[in-house]
Design a protein around this motif. Structure first.
Motif, PDB file in Angstrom:
ATOM      1  N   LEU A  25     -14.843  14.921   4.809  1.00 26.56           N
ATOM      2  CA  LEU A  25     -14.054  16.154   4.788  1.00 26.56           C
ATOM      3  C   LEU A  25     -14.394  16.989   6.002  1.00 26.56           C
ATOM      4  N   VAL A  26     -13.365  17.526   6.658  1.00 25.91           N
ATOM      5  CA  VAL A  26     -13.549  18.334   7.866  1.00 25.91           C
ATOM      6  C   VAL A  26     -12.740  19.614   7.721  1.00 25.91           C
ATOM      7  N   LEU A  27     -13.373  20.745   8.020  1.00 23.98           N
ATOM      8  CA  LEU A  27     -12.702  22.032   8.063  1.00 23.98           C
ATOM      9  C   LEU A  27     -12.509  22.415   9.526  1.00 23.98           C
ATOM     10  N   ALA A  28     -11.276  22.749   9.918  1.00 28.74           N
ATOM     11  CA  ALA A  28     -10.986  23.104  11.307  1.00 28.74           C
ATOM     12  C   ALA A  28      -9.762  24.010  11.363  1.00 28.74           C
ATOM     13  N   GLN A  29      -9.453  24.496  12.556  1.00 29.03           N
ATOM     14  CA  GLN A  29      -8.300  25.377  12.741  1.00 29.03           C
ATOM     15  C   GLN A  29      -6.971  24.636  12.600  1.00 29.03           C
ATOM     16  N   ASN A  30      -6.953  23.346  12.963  1.00 22.75           N
ATOM     17  CA  ASN A  30      -5.749  22.530  12.797  1.00 22.75           C
ATOM     18  C   ASN A  30      -6.166  21.062  12.706  1.00 22.75           C
ATOM     19  N   ARG A  31      -5.179  20.186  12.422  1.00 24.28           N
ATOM     20  CA  ARG A  31      -5.508  18.762  12.243  1.00 24.28           C
ATOM     21  C   ARG A  31      -6.066  18.136  13.509  1.00 24.28           C
ATOM     22  N   ARG A  33      -7.849  19.504  15.879  1.00 23.71           N
ATOM     23  CA  ARG A  33      -9.253  19.902  16.072  1.00 23.71           C
ATOM     24  C   ARG A  33     -10.177  19.218  15.069  1.00 23.71           C
ATOM     25  N   ALA A  34      -9.689  18.987  13.869  1.00 26.99           N
ATOM     26  CA  ALA A  34     -10.499  18.288  12.872  1.00 26.99           C
ATOM     27  C   ALA A  34     -10.812  16.869  13.345  1.00 26.99           C
ATOM     28  N   LEU A  35      -9.790  16.178  13.845  1.00 28.19           N
ATOM     29  CA  LEU A  35     -10.009  14.819  14.340  1.00 28.19           C
ATOM     30  C   LEU A  35     -10.867  14.825  15.598  1.00 28.19           C
ATOM     31  N   THR A  36     -10.733  15.846  16.429  1.00 27.25           N
ATOM     32  CA  THR A  36     -11.564  15.954  17.628  1.00 27.25           C
ATOM     33  C   THR A  36     -13.028  16.133  17.245  1.00 27.25           C
ATOM     34  N   ARG A  37     -13.288  16.902  16.189  1.00 28.44           N
ATOM     35  CA  ARG A  37     -14.680  17.068  15.731  1.00 28.44           C
ATOM     36  C   ARG A  37     -15.295  15.720  15.363  1.00 28.44           C
ATOM     37  N   LEU A  38     -14.523  14.876  14.682  1.00 28.73           N
ATOM     38  CA  LEU A  38     -15.024  13.551  14.311  1.00 28.73           C
ATOM     39  C   LEU A  38     -15.198  12.658  15.534  1.00 28.73           C
ATOM     40  N   ARG A  39     -14.263  12.702  16.447  1.00 27.66           N
ATOM     41  CA  ARG A  39     -14.357  11.870  17.658  1.00 27.66           C
ATOM     42  C   ARG A  39     -15.536  12.292  18.513  1.00 27.66           C
ATOM     43  N   ASN A  40     -15.842  13.568  18.556  1.00 29.91           N
ATOM     44  CA  ASN A  40     -16.998  14.037  19.323  1.00 29.91           C
ATOM     45  C   ASN A  40     -18.318  13.559  18.725  1.00 29.91           C
ATOM     46  N   LEU A  99      -5.166  10.230  11.664  1.00 28.08           N
ATOM     47  CA  LEU A  99      -4.578  10.675  10.412  1.00 28.08           C
ATOM     48  C   LEU A  99      -3.071  10.490  10.510  1.00 28.08           C
ATOM     49  N   ARG A 100      -2.574   9.554   9.729  1.00 26.21           N
ATOM     50  CA  ARG A 100      -1.137   9.300   9.712  1.00 26.21           C
ATOM     51  C   ARG A 100      -0.649   9.489   8.280  1.00 26.21           C
ATOM     52  N   GLY A 101       0.110  10.532   8.069  1.00 24.79           N
ATOM     53  CA  GLY A 101       0.630  10.803   6.747  1.00 24.79           C
ATOM     54  C   GLY A 101      -0.307  11.674   5.929  1.00 24.79           C
ATOM     55  N   ASN A 102       0.053  11.830   4.663  1.00 27.62           N
ATOM     56  CA  ASN A 102      -0.717  12.671   3.760  1.00 27.62           C
ATOM     57  C   ASN A 102      -0.876  11.958   2.426  1.00 27.62           C
ATOM     58  N   ALA A 103      -1.286  10.699   2.484  1.00 30.63           N
ATOM     59  CA  ALA A 103      -1.367   9.860   1.290  1.00 30.63           C
ATOM     60  C   ALA A 103      -2.528  10.234   0.372  1.00 30.63           C
ATOM     61  N   ALA A 104      -3.633  10.743   0.920  1.00 24.09           N
ATOM     62  CA  ALA A 104      -4.812  11.066   0.111  1.00 24.09           C
ATOM     63  C   ALA A 104      -5.340  12.446   0.497  1.00 24.09           C
ATOM     64  N   PRO A 105      -4.600  13.513   0.138  1.00 20.19           N
ATOM     65  CA  PRO A 105      -5.053  14.859   0.504  1.00 20.19           C
ATOM     66  C   PRO A 105      -6.315  15.245  -0.263  1.00 20.19           C
ATOM     67  N   PRO A 106      -7.049  16.239   0.229  1.00 17.71           N
ATOM     68  CA  PRO A 106      -8.269  16.663  -0.467  1.00 17.71           C
ATOM     69  C   PRO A 106      -7.938  17.345  -1.792  1.00 17.71           C
ATOM     70  N   SER A 107      -8.779  17.118  -2.772  1.00 15.31           N
ATOM     71  CA  SER A 107      -8.612  17.761  -4.075  1.00 15.31           C
ATOM     72  C   SER A 107      -9.131  19.199  -3.990  1.00 15.31           C
ATOM     73  N   PRO A 108      -8.800  20.041  -4.955  1.00 12.53           N
ATOM     74  CA  PRO A 108      -9.344  21.408  -4.943  1.00 12.53           C
ATOM     75  C   PRO A 108     -10.876  21.448  -4.941  1.00 12.53           C
ATOM     76  N   ASP A 109     -11.515  20.518  -5.658  1.00 16.91           N
ATOM     77  CA  ASP A 109     -12.980  20.469  -5.658  1.00 16.91           C
ATOM     78  C   ASP A 109     -13.525  20.117  -4.276  1.00 16.91           C
ATOM     79  N   GLU A 110     -12.852  19.208  -3.575  1.00 16.26           N
ATOM     80  CA  GLU A 110     -13.285  18.836  -2.233  1.00 16.26           C
ATOM     81  C   GLU A 110     -13.110  20.000  -1.263  1.00 16.26           C
ATOM     82  N   ILE A 111     -12.019  20.733  -1.408  1.00 13.73           N
ATOM     83  CA  ILE A 111     -11.788  21.888  -0.543  1.00 13.73           C
ATOM     84  C   ILE A 111     -12.884  22.931  -0.752  1.00 13.73           C
ATOM     85  N   THR A 112     -13.227  23.177  -2.004  1.00 12.74           N
ATOM     86  CA  THR A 112     -14.300  24.128  -2.306  1.00 12.74           C
ATOM     87  C   THR A 112     -15.620  23.675  -1.700  1.00 12.74           C
TER      88      THR A 112
END
Length: 115
Positions: A39-45, A47-54, A62-75
């Protein structure tokens, strides 16, 4: 390709969730380990992927939205100071009981998997 998804928060930031193959100590793939949910928190998608690549995860997309984060994961990611966490991905819809770990533990190989 990793399954994943995202969720846009009311303040404009984004939580991105990705299921990745198990990662070895150097950040490469290791066929013998379980899949992980990152799970990554960022200003936009982007930047989130850039954080992982760094961090060395170069082939993360990230292609599509097949497995979005659950509310528990977001928390969980909102309450973590780094905004970048992981745990093993549950199989076949089983509810995960493992706690979230900081990403440093995964990339250094110091994390101990708990059942």
């Amino acid at each position: 390709m990793a399954a994943g998804g995202f969720c846009k928060l009311p303040n404009g930031s984004v939580v991105v969730a990705l299921n990745l193959p198990g990662l070895g100590p150097a950040g490469g793939t290791d066929g013998g380990t379980a899949r992980v949910r990152v799970l990554v928190l960022a200003q936009n998608r982007a930047r989130a992927l850039t954080r992982l690549r760094n961090l060395g995860l170069r082939a993360v997309y990230l292609r599509g939205n097949a497995a979005p984060p659950s509310p528990d994961e977001i928390t969980a990611v909102l309450h973590h100071p780094d905004g970048l966490i992981w745990r093993t991905a549950p199989d076949n819809g089983v509810i995960a009981t493992e706690l979230w770990h900081p990403i440093r533990a995964l990339l250094r190989g110091t994390a101990v998997a708990r059942p």
